[in-house]
Enzyme design. Structure first.
Site, PDB file in Angstrom:
ATOM      1  N   ASP A 137       4.652  21.035  -8.777  1.00 16.18           N
ATOM      2  CA  ASP A 137       5.446  19.916  -9.293  1.00 16.18           C
ATOM      3  C   ASP A 137       6.343  20.383 -10.446  1.00 16.18           C
ATOM      4  O   ASP A 137       6.182  21.500 -10.969  1.00 16.18           O
ATOM      5  CB  ASP A 137       4.473  18.819  -9.768  1.00 16.18           C
ATOM      6  N   ASP A 187       9.021   9.747  -5.282  1.00 20.36           N
ATOM      7  CA  ASP A 187       7.868   9.039  -5.846  1.00 20.36           C
ATOM      8  C   ASP A 187       7.853   7.578  -5.404  1.00 20.36           C
ATOM      9  O   ASP A 187       6.907   6.850  -5.714  1.00 20.36           O
ATOM     10  CB  ASP A 187       7.901   9.100  -7.376  1.00 20.36           C
TER      11      ASP A 187
HETATM   12  C1  DGJ Z   1       5.235  13.492 -10.018  1.00 20.86           C
HETATM   13  C2  DGJ Z   1       4.906  13.618  -8.570  1.00 20.86           C
HETATM   14  O1  DGJ Z   1       6.021  13.336  -7.781  1.00 20.86           O
HETATM   15  C3  DGJ Z   1       3.730  12.724  -8.250  1.00 20.86           C
HETATM   16  O2  DGJ Z   1       3.427  12.771  -6.886  1.00 20.86           O
HETATM   17  C4  DGJ Z   1       2.555  13.182  -9.075  1.00 20.86           C
HETATM   18  O3  DGJ Z   1       2.176  14.469  -8.679  1.00 20.86           O
HETATM   19  C5  DGJ Z   1       2.900  13.151 -10.546  1.00 20.86           C
HETATM   20  N1  DGJ Z   1       4.093  13.880 -10.810  1.00 20.86           N
HETATM   21  C6  DGJ Z   1       1.770  13.727 -11.356  1.00 20.86           C
HETATM   22  O4  DGJ Z   1       2.068  13.911 -12.670  1.00 20.86           O
END
Ligand code: DGJ
Length: 698
Positions: free
Chosen positions: A459, A525
């Site tokens: 990430d 997200d």
């Molecule tokens: C952003 C990601 O897109 C989410 O799926 C998740 O992993 C969060 N970060 C966690 O901090």
């Protein structure tokens, strides 16, 4: 370069593509390499008046520099450290065309010896697909530093009519890949990112609907699309040269937030610019990109090996946030296994100090409070239930409140003299520093060799707003991105069985270079079903289904809030790589049964969804929308509709060829003509969605 070109037959080079040939020639006077034709689309004589112009400004040059031409844009802008600016590039040696293994690769040496700049222009095609790749390798042959305020790998010239439109994929966090249309009769359209990542704001792809196809196909359009393979700060420009009838599309690393310097004797390769030409509609463009992206995948999409790499997963983020506890995760894993999930991924929150976004990033040791019996206990529980274990990491980041930052405060991106600011309470580690890259490599190796991990989610949750002329230099984004690539390459080489999911707060770092180094991408997200469907619609216009990670959660929509059934959510996620992200401990038995049925159905047909040709019917904003996935043997139709619509719907299928098709699980048999003419009847098995599978019958 001569002002008055001599009349002579130019030398030409043909690079075959699936659509015809990409043809270049040397301009009169051996001055430069210019575009001649693309399939049957040819460069016309420039309609620009020659008054006030040098020859180079009238030519569709494949790559050029400021100083070679001065009226229209150029891809290379160089300054020598003694103050000499610009370069006059001419062909400076033999142009070579190598053709082997279904590939053509042209290299053309260009140079300005007075400056000491040598530019090797490369153009490559694969004969079974439409995409043309371009890049340049620049060499500093001078005794001075060469500073490039712009260093791009060439340009594509696109002939357009007066009605031409430019299509972009743009948006923001949770609203990525929204299609926009722009008309540009004159001027420059510039899109890009200054954030050190590809960005949620613009996707690096520009599609041009150049006008009606004049080869006689009714209703079809002449289409071009250009994409940039680069995951740091970038820029693409579309220059509509007034009254010329062409657009010039170019791009590379961002020319605003960075300067790239080459010391004497050094050389460097630019990011690849890719372009394609096709006729038809937006899905023909999508198909051409997907065909190219097949070559970027490490297994043939839809094949058993590729399917194994892209498991149905459960991800804990939406269920637990930072509240990660071994017993709770095991309880979720137990439920996930009952559904037929193949990989269980613990997201953010498993490491020391991570109880909120304010602390812990950088300290990648398992939190012993959350895992009193070690991470092994959870891993054993997951694998004993027949699933692979996966884990989340954000290795480019550090919280100020972390042991790593306390030990190495100088490791973060920071512009000298500017106050250092956090976003989401975190700083970005400067991967461009060798000691930081080594530390990240060590962290990844330790994690993956110590634990039985089969899936890694990488990430990246903030932009690199503090990059700049500190220790990372003026080319901080360039260095950061190259290190990111080396680290992904390391993962592939040393841990080939680990599936890599690329993520940057959803779709913040998705481009063809990331696709070449990861197996799936977390698209957004936003998991509210109707909003997600719209994001996926845009995504599929430039990126393929087999990387499009999509989870079923219980999250609400933010924008399109019309109610959607639970089944609707499953069918949306089935259009890509299906996952579950909901809190399974709150699901009733009936929810669990439904999920298990959908997962079983998906596992049965995902080779068609990943391996087949994608066709999108309608718009997610319309009354009825569908995604059709077609292989030789099978057609899968995923369909959605709005509450206001009722009765049977009909969907005129495409891409079938002649033959007959039987509805799986029913007794209807259709002729291809019927399916493409009157259309497939959609009975709406569920109120607002349906999944229909048709098998080709002998
Ligand atoms: C952003 C990601 O897109 C989410 O799926 C998740 O992993 C969060 N970060 C966690 O901090």
């Amino acid at each position: 370069m001569n002002d008055e070109p001599a009349e002579q037959t130019p030398q030409r080079w043909r690079l075959p593509t699936a659509g015809g040939d990409y043809v270049v020639e040397v301009a009169p006077g051996d001055a430069a390499l210019v575009w001649h034709s693309w399939d049957s689309v040819a460069a016309g004589p420039s309609s620009c008046d020659r008054h006030f112009m040098g020859v180079a400004d009238l030519l569709p040059l494949e790559a050029t520099s400021l100083g070679t031409r001065n009226v229209h844009g150029a891809e290379i802008v160089v300054r020598r450290s003694d103050g000499l600016r610009g370069a006059r590039l001419t062909v400076a040696g033999e142009i070579r065309l190598a053709q082997r293994d279904g590939e053509s690769h042209l290299s053309c040496p260009l140079a300005d010896h007075a400056v000491g700049l040598r530019v090797e222009l490369h153009i490559r095609t694969r004969h079974d697909q439409r995409v043309v790749e371009k890049w340049v390798q620049v060499h500093n042959d001078s005794d001075y530093e060469l500073q490039f305020s712009r260093l791009w790998g060439g340009a594509f010239t696109v002939p357009v009519d007066s009605e031409a439109t430019i299509e972009l994929l743009a948006g923001q966090w949770c609203q990525e890949f929204t299609p926009f249309q722009v008309r540009l009769p004159a001027g420059t359209l510039s899109i890009g990112s200054r954030q050190g990542i590809t960005s949620h704001t613009y996707s690096p792809v520009i599609t041009v609907d150049a006008g009606p196809d004049e080869t006689g196909h009714d209703g079809e359009r002449e289409l071009f699309s250009v994409a940039l393979s680069w995951s740091g700060s970038w820029r693409m420009s579309t220059d509509a040269v007034p009254l010329s009838g062409v657009l010039r599309i170019a791009g590379g690393s961002d020319d605003e937030s960075a300067t790239i310097s080459l010391a004497p004797g050094q050389q460097l390769r630019t990011p690849t610019l890719t372009g394609l030409h096709t006729r038809g509609d937006a899905d023909d463009v999508a198909h051409a990109w997907h065909t190219y992206q097949r070559t970027l995948s490490r297994d043939e999409p839809g094949s058993p090996a590729a399917i194994r790499r892209r498991p149905v997963l459960y991800n804990s983020w939406y269920a637990t946030g930072f509240d990660v506890r071994a017993d709770h995760q095991l309880a979720l894993a137990d439920r996930a296994a009952q559904l037929g999930v193949e990989a269980f991924v613990v997201d953010d929150g498993w490491f020391t100090g991570r109880t909120s976004s304010a602390a812990g990033l950088g300290d990648w040791q398992v939190d012993s409070g959350k895992f009193p019996a070690g991470l092994e206990q959870l891993i054993d529980g997951v694998t004993a239930r027949g699933m692979r274990f996966g884990i989340w990491i954000e290795p480019e980041m550090v919280n100020p409140d972390s042991d790593l930052h306390r030990a190495h405060p100088q490791w973060v991106h920071h512009s000298r003299g500017r106050p250092l600011g956090t976003i989401r309470n975190q700083y970005v580690l400067n991967l461009g520093l060798p000691e930081v890259e080594d530390w990240v490599a060590h962290t990844l190796r330790s994690l993956l060799s110590r634990y039985d991990i089969g899936y890694l989610k990488w990430d990246m949750n903030r932009s690199i707003a503090d990059g700049g002329p500190g220790r990372g230099g003026h080319d901080w984004s360039w260095r950061h991105t190259q290190a990111y690539y080396r680290l992904l390459d390391l993962l592939r080489a040393e841990f080939p069985d680990v599936t890599l999911e690329a993520c940057a707060g959803g779709g913040g770092r998705i481009d063809n270079e990331v696709l070449a180094r990861s197996d799936v991408v977390w698209t957004s997200d936003e998991t509210g079903p109707r909003d997600r469907l719209a994001i996926q619609h845009g995504f599929l216009s430039a990126y393929p289904s087999w990387v499009m990670s999509s989870w079923v959660t219980d999250a609400e929509d933010r924008l399109d809030t019309e109610a959607a059934s639970a089944e609707f959510r499953f069918v949306v996620a089935m259009a890509g790589v299906l996952g579950i992200g909901a809190d399974l401990l709150t699901w009733a038995d009936s929810d669990m049964d439904r999920a298990a049925r959908f997962i079983a159905r998906y596992r049965d047909i995902r080779h068609v969804i990943h391996g087949g040709r994608i066709r999108r019917h309608g718009s997610p904003a319309g009354q009825m929308y569908a995604v059709q996935c077609t292989t030789e043997e099978c057609v899968v139709v995923l369909a959605w509709r709005r509450g206001g619509s009722d009765g049977e719907g009909r969907l005129a299928l495409r891409d079938l060829g002649p033959g007959r098709f039987a509805a799986r699980g029913g007794d209807q048999v259709f002729d291809a003509d019927e399916l493409t003419g009157a259309g497939l009847p959609v009975g709406w098995t569920w109120r607002d969605c349906d999944v229909i599978v048709l098998d080709r019958v002998p």
